[in-house]
Design a protein around this motif. Structure first.
Motif, short mmCIF file in Angstrom:
data_model
loop_
_atom_site.label_atom_id
_atom_site.label_comp_id
_atom_site.label_asym_id
_atom_site.label_seq_id
_atom_site.Cartn_x
_atom_site.Cartn_y
_atom_site.Cartn_z
N ARG A 1 0.85 -1.19 0.00
CA ARG A 1 0.00 0.00 0.00
C ARG A 1 0.88 1.23 0.00
O ARG A 1 1.98 1.23 0.57
N LYS A 2 0.38 2.30 -0.64
CA LYS A 2 1.13 3.54 -0.75
C LYS A 2 0.37 4.68 -0.08
O LYS A 2 -0.87 4.71 -0.11
N TYR A 3 1.12 5.62 0.47
CA TYR A 3 0.52 6.73 1.22
C TYR A 3 1.22 8.03 0.85
O TYR A 3 2.42 8.06 0.57
N GLU B 1 5.07 -2.74 2.33
CA GLU B 1 5.01 -3.99 1.58
C GLU B 1 5.03 -5.17 2.53
O GLU B 1 5.93 -5.30 3.38
N LEU B 2 4.06 -6.04 2.39
CA LEU B 2 3.94 -7.22 3.23
C LEU B 2 5.05 -8.22 2.90
O LEU B 2 5.40 -8.41 1.73
N LEU C 1 -1.44 -5.18 7.26
CA LEU C 1 -1.49 -3.93 6.51
C LEU C 1 -2.64 -3.05 7.01
O LEU C 1 -2.51 -1.83 7.05
N ASP C 2 -3.76 -3.66 7.36
CA ASP C 2 -4.88 -2.89 7.91
C ASP C 2 -4.48 -2.24 9.23
O ASP C 2 -4.81 -1.07 9.48
N VAL D 1 -1.42 -1.49 10.26
CA VAL D 1 -0.45 -0.43 10.01
C VAL D 1 -1.16 0.81 9.46
O VAL D 1 -0.86 1.95 9.86
N GLU D 2 -2.13 0.60 8.57
CA GLU D 2 -2.85 1.74 8.00
C GLU D 2 -3.61 2.51 9.07
O GLU D 2 -3.66 3.75 9.04
N ARG D 3 -4.21 1.81 9.99
CA ARG D 3 -4.93 2.51 11.06
C ARG D 3 -3.97 3.41 11.84
O ARG D 3 -4.32 4.53 12.23
N ARG D 4 -2.78 2.90 12.09
CA ARG D 4 -1.79 3.67 12.82
C ARG D 4 -1.34 4.89 12.01
O ARG D 4 -1.18 6.00 12.55
N LEU D 5 -1.14 4.70 10.71
CA LEU D 5 -0.72 5.81 9.86
C LEU D 5 -1.81 6.87 9.75
O LEU D 5 -1.53 8.08 9.80
N ARG D 6 -3.04 6.42 9.60
CA ARG D 6 -4.15 7.37 9.50
C ARG D 6 -4.29 8.19 10.77
O ARG D 6 -4.59 9.39 10.73
#
Length: 510
Positions: free
Chosen positions: A10-12, A160-161, A170-171, A173-178
Motif C-alpha cells: 500500500r502507498k501513502y 510492503e507485506l 497492513l490494515d 499499520v494503516e490505522r496507525r498511519l491514518r
C-alpha cells in the motif's frame, strides 16, 4: 522462466517532513528496525502509445538496492501485483519479453520515465525477529524521457507485506498511519504518478476537460463492448498460458470462441466481409489451443474413471500404461502452444482485432435499439439449436447420432454465447436463456467427452493386448463410458424441454 513473487503493498502520501509514527505499537509487531537509506535508479519502459500503462503493467530496469535488475509487474487486485525479476542486463530478457508479447507485439519498447528514489527503509519484526513487512519513506524524482521533458518530485510511504505475511497486518499499520494524519495515495504506482505529473501541460488540460456526451447505447455499442471484453481477455490470458497456469489455456480458448461466436451471431450488426476473415483466424487459434486442452480433459476423465474402480478390477499395469500414453500424447504440446503465441499469425490476429475495434464495420442495424436488434440474433441461434437437437433425437444410437449430438453441442454453445453477449442490454431474459443453453451444452459436452474417451480406451486396450497385458480393465472402462453416454442421451429430451419452454423465448421477444 523469470523468478516471481506476489507483491502486496500500500502507498501513502507524505512530505519531506513526514515522520513515521511508532509502528512497534501495531498488533503483532515486536520491533521496528531501521535499515538505512538506499539510492535506487530505475528506467521504466513502454511502447510509444503506452500500452503497458493502459493495462496497468510496469516494466523497469533498476540499479541500486538489494534487487537490482529487470522487474515486470502484472496487476492482480488493488494493491496486489505479481512481480517477475531477471538479473541486470543491457537488453530485456527473453522471458520477460515473452510475457509482454501480446501487448507489445511488433512495437518497440522505449524508455518513458527515469525515476530516482532515496528509500529510507524500516523493517517490522515479530518476537522472533522475522520480517513482517517493510515500510519505506521514498523521496522520488521523476524525469520524462518520451513524449515530453517534464520533471516531478514527491515523497510517499510504501508498506510492503513480507512473503506469506498476513494481509491483516497492513490494515493495522494503516490505522496507525491514518491516526498520524497519513492518507492513502491517489496514484496506483510511481510510474502512473510520474507520467501524470510530467505530461505536457496541454495534454493534461485536454485529458481533464475531455467529456463524452451521454446517450442511449445502441445495439452496435453493446456488441462492440462484448467484442472488446473478449479481446482484452485473450491479451490478458496470454502471459498466464506462457506460465502454464491452471486452466489458462481453457480460459483463453473460451474467450477465443466467444469472440468468434459474437462475430458470426451479430452479422446483421457487423459487416461479414470484414469480420469473416477475423473469424477464420479465431477458429485457427481455438484449434491450436485445443490440442493441449482436449488432451488435458481426456487425461482427467480417464484417470477419474480408473480411480473409481475397485482394486480387484484393475488387472495389469493399467496405471503405468495410462501415464506413459498421456505423457506421449501431451509431449511438446505446451511448447507448440507457446510457439503459436510467438508466431506472426497470432500477432497479426491481435492487430486485426484492434483495427476492427478502432474502425468497426457497422451496418445500419447497429444504430437500432438493443431491444430491437439483439433478441433476433439470439433467437436465430436458438432456432438453429432446436433444429439440431431434433435431428439428433430422430437418429438411432450409434456413430451418426454421436456426430449429430456433437453438432448440437456446438449450436448450444453459440446460443449460450449469443445470450451472454446480449445480457447487459436485455437483462434477465437473456440471462435465463444463457443458463438453459449452458445446461444443454453441459449435457451434450459430457456425451462428446464420453465418445472421445471410448475411442482412447479402445486404443489403449489394443496396445495392452498387443503387449500381452490384460485388456479387461480397459474394456470395463469402455463399458462404463458407453453407459454414461446412453444416460446423457436419455436425459436430453427432459433438459431440452426445460430449455425450450415458450415462456423463456417469449420473455426475450418482449
Amino acid at each position: 522462466m523469470a523468478d516471481s513473487k506476489r507483491e502486496i503493498e500500500r502507498k501513502y502520501e507524505a512530505t519531506a517532513e513526514t515522520r513515521l509514527p511508532d509502528l512497534s505499537r501495531v498488533a503483532g509487531v515486536s520491533a521496528v528496525a531501521h535499515r538505512g537509506v538506499s539510492e535506487l535508479d530505475a528506467v521504466y519502459y513502454d511502447t510509444e502509445d503506452l500500452r503497458l500503462m493502459a493495462g496497468s503493467l510496469t516494466l523497469r530496469r533498476r540499479t541500486g538496492g538489494s534487487d537490482a535488475g529487470w522487474h515486470l509487474k502484472f496487476p492482480v487486485a488493488s494493491g496486489i501485483r505479481d512481480e517477475f525479476q531477471e538479473p541486470l542486463s543491457d537488453v530485456l530478457p527473453r522471458s520477460l519479453a515473452g510475457l509482454l508479447r501480446s501487448r507489445v507485439r511488433m512495437s518497440e519498447l522505449v524508455p518513458v520515465v527515469r525515476l530516482r528514489t532515496a528509500r529510507d527503509v524500516h523493517h517490522l519484526l515479530d518476537t522472533e525477529g522475522a520480517l513482517l513487512a517493510e515500510v519505506s519513506i521514498d523521496t522520488a524524482r521523476a524525469e520524462r524521457l518520451t513524449g515530453g521533458s517534464g520533471t516531478a518530485a514527491w515523497t510517499e510511504i510504501e508498506v510492503e507485506l513480507a512473503d506469506d505475511g498476513d494481509p491483516a497486518l497492513l490494515d493495522a499499520v494503516e490505522r496507525r498511519l491514518r491516526k498520524a494524519g497519513v492518507r492513502p495515495s491517489a496514484s496506483p504506482s510511481k510510474l502512473a504518478r510520474a507520467l501524470a505529473e510530467t505530461a505536457p501541460e496541454r495534454k493534461r488540460k485536454r485529458d481533464k476537460g475531455a467529456r463524452r456526451k451521454a446517450g442511449q447505447p445502441t445495439a452496435g455499442d453493446h456488441v462492440l463492448a462484448y467484442i472488446r471484453h473478449q479481446t482484452e481477455a485473450i491479451v490478458a490470458l496470454d502471459p498466464a498460458v506462457r506460465r502454464d497456469l491452471p486452466d489458462s489455456v481453457h480460459q483463453m480458448r473460451v474467450a477465443t470462441r466467444r469472440l468468434r461466436s459474437a462475430l458470426r451471431t451479430y452479422r446483421k450488426i457487423l459487416d461479414r466481409s470484414v469480420t469473416d476473415p477475423v473469424g477464420d483466424e479465431l477458429k485457427w487459434l481455438a484449434a491450436e489451443l485445443g490440442i493441449d486442452r482436449d488432451q488435458e480433459v481426456l487425461d482427467t476423465r480417464l484417470r477419474s474413471g480408473l480411480a473409481g474402480l475397485p482394486r480387484t478390477l484393475i488387472l495389469g499395469p493399467v496405471r503405468s500404461r495410462l501415464r506413459i500414453w498421456a505423457v506421449a500424447r501431451r509431449g511438446g504440446t505446451r511448447r507448440r502452444t507457446v510457439a503459436v503465441l510467438d508466431g506472426k499469425r497470432y500477432l497479426a490476429l491481435l492487430e486485426s482485432l484492434d483495427t476492427l475495434l478502432a474502425a468497426p464495420p457497422l451496418l445500419p442495424a447497429a444504430s437500432h435499439a438493443p431491444e430491437q436488434a439483439l433478441p433476433r440474433a439470439v433467437l436465430k441461434e436458438y432456432g438453429r439449436l432446436a433444429t439440431r437437437v431434433g435431428h439428433a433425437a430422430e437418429l438411432q444410437p450409434g456413430h451418426d447420432r454421436d456426430l449429430a449430438m456433437h453438432d448440437a453441442r456446438k449450436a448450444a454453445k453459440r446460443a449460450r454465447y449469443a445470450a451472454e453477449a446480449a445480457r447487459p442490454a436485455l437483462g434477465k431474459p437473456a440471462k435465463r436463456i444463457a443458463e438453459r443453453m449452458k445446461a444443454v451444452q453441459t449435457l451434450l459436452g459430457d456425451h462428446q467427452d464420453s465418445v472421445v474417451a471410448r475411442d482412447a480406451l479402445r486404443t489403449l486396450a489394443v496396445q495392452a493386448h498387443a503387449a500381452g497385458e490384460p485388456a479387461f480393465t480397459w474394456g470395463l472402462l469402455y463399458g462404463r463410458e458407453e453407459a454414461a453416454a446412453a444416460a446423457r442421451e436419455r436425459e436430453l429430451p427432459q433438459v431440452w424441454e426445460r430449455a425450450s419452454q415458450p415462456r423463456v423465448r417469449a420473455a426475450l421477444e418482449g
